[in-house]
Design an enzyme around this catalytic site. Structure first.
Site, PDB file in Angstrom:
ATOM      1  CD  GLU A 129      -9.815  14.104 -11.356  1.00 31.66           C
ATOM      2  OE1 GLU A 129     -10.700  13.656 -12.075  1.00 31.66           O
ATOM      3  OE2 GLU A 129      -9.120  14.981 -11.582  1.00 31.66           O
ATOM      4  N   GLY A 344      13.372  -7.099  17.608  1.00 30.59           N
ATOM      5  CA  GLY A 344      14.435  -6.579  18.560  1.00 30.59           C
ATOM      6  C   GLY A 344      15.332  -5.682  16.469  1.00 30.59           C
ATOM      7  CD  GLU A 368     -10.357   1.390  -1.483  1.00 29.50           C
ATOM      8  OE1 GLU A 368     -11.453   2.200  -1.788  1.00 29.50           O
ATOM      9  OE2 GLU A 368     -10.014   0.798  -2.656  1.00 29.50           O
TER      10      GLU A 368
END
Length: 386
Positions: A129, A344, A368
């Protein structure tokens, strides 16, 4: 080069071959364009579903593939080596089915599982949440009993955050508060996507995994029949933590596949790129970097497979899953970053996929359960066992 694998059966080897064929033909050809467009790969999930790759972890009697975790996770890794967003989606879908498969009643398993794992549906897992992430017990989404004995049910109100597949899923495995008894007051529900009162926020603007659509899911008085509550009232925390143990293995495998992709791209570039009259891979400084990357990928694979074998043997595997999630995702961040270094300046451009791999790797250390939470899980179990 493709990962070298020792599979436990001929069927498992066939599954890996099938996965590689689908990835090469149907995923690799569209991943760059769809990630740039932040397009949800619904057709890809339907293809994986028809191919049986969305149900590998579940029993044959309900339409699943009845494959051990050792096999299922290697399929996830193969998918991640081509398209991380899709691999994460496969793991999320498998996680969303876990509560019914592991804690559902016989009637619920017979009624719900065949459709959930049949290949035509995609699930979402609604736990976090806006103000409740690692602290699951502080969630405020509430399920209030409604109706009477003849038509019992619940009304869901609250907001879930960081939900993969939001707006695209066919069902939402949702955790909500049924009492004020802290972490013992949570319950689990399977909410159909067409339920009245489900509202979605705008897609999150993320730095990676652009094809993994993530939104808030708002439940505004959503009715859920009582027979869609999984387990007993108050059992939600135990269900969520058990599901996350398995979900962490999915993320560990996906992170390993992402690292493998970065290693393969860096190795190919080091063979072709010439400086001072020879391939850059022949310079010891860069060759040793590639060797360390290979060691990290190989170690990651061994770590998540070790945890998977504990799970397949029916033994507790929470600590092993946390170790795998920690090791594999930290390795993915390191390997993808080093792969950019190998290329690079070219690695810093969008002409090569390495910069995307590096951006995608970062979130694996967060979802997770953050890697700080993994260290907490590991240390607590170590201290508890002594």
């Amino acid at each position: 080069m493709p990962a070298q694998r020792l599979m436990p059966s001929d069927d498992a080897r066939d599954l890996i071959d099938l996965t590689r064929e689908i990835c090469a033909k149907d995923l690799a050809t569209v991943v760059d364009e769809m990630e740039r467009a932040s397009e949800f790969p619904g057709a890809v999930f339907r293809l994986l579903g028809r191919s049986g790759l969305l149900s590998l972890a579940y029993p044959e009697e309900y339409g699943g593939g009845a494959q051990p975790s050792e096999v299922y996770l290697q399929v996830v890794e193969e998918i991640a080596s081509v398209w991380m967003s899709v691999a994460v989606g496969v793991s999320v879908h498998t996680l969303s089915c876990f509560p019914v498969a592991s804690f559902g009643s016989d009637a619920q398993q017979k009624q719900l599982l065949p459709a959930m794992i049949g290949g035509n549906q995609l699930g979402a897992y609604c736990l976090s949440e806006p103000m409740s992430g690692s602290d699951v017990g502080s969630m405020t989404t509430r399920a209030t009993r409604t109706g009477d004995d003849d038509a019992p049910g619940y009304s869901l109100r609250g907001t879930k955050a960081w939900i993969s597949h939001a707006g695209h899923a066919d069902f939402y495995t949702t955790f909500a508060r049924t009492s004020d008894d802290g972490s013992r007051g949570l319950s689990c529900f399977v909410v159909p996507a067409d339920s009245e009162g489900i509202v979605f926020g705008a897609p999150e603007r993320k730095m990676g995994l652009n094809s993994d659509t993530v939104r808030q899911v708002m439940f505004e008085g959503v009715h859920v029949d009582a027979d869609r509550r999984v387990g007993d009232e108050g059992q939600g925390m135990a269900i969520a933590l058990s599901a996350l143990d398995s979900g962490r293995l999915g993320i560990a495998a996906a992170a390993t596949g992402l690292a493998q992709a970065a290693l393969d791209a860096a190795t190919a570039y080091a063979k072709d790129r010439q400086q001072f009259g020879r391939p850059i891979g022949e310079f010891q400084g860069l060759a040793f970097l590639l060797a360390d990357m290979e060691a990290a990928v190989t170690s990651s694979r061994a770590t998540y497979l070790h945890a998977a074998r504990f799970k397949d043997a029916g033994r507790p595997f929470s600590r092993q899953a946390a170790v795998a999630k920690l090791v594999c995702t930290d390795a993915a961040m390191k390997v993808t970053t080093d792969a950019v270094q190998v290329l690079g300046g070219a690695g810093y451009t969008q002409d090569f996929p390495l910069e995307r791999y590096m951006r995608e790797a970062k979130v694996t250390q967060i979802f997770e359960g953050t890697n700080q939470i993994q260290r907490l899980v590991i240390s607590r179990q170590l201290l508890k066992s002594t």
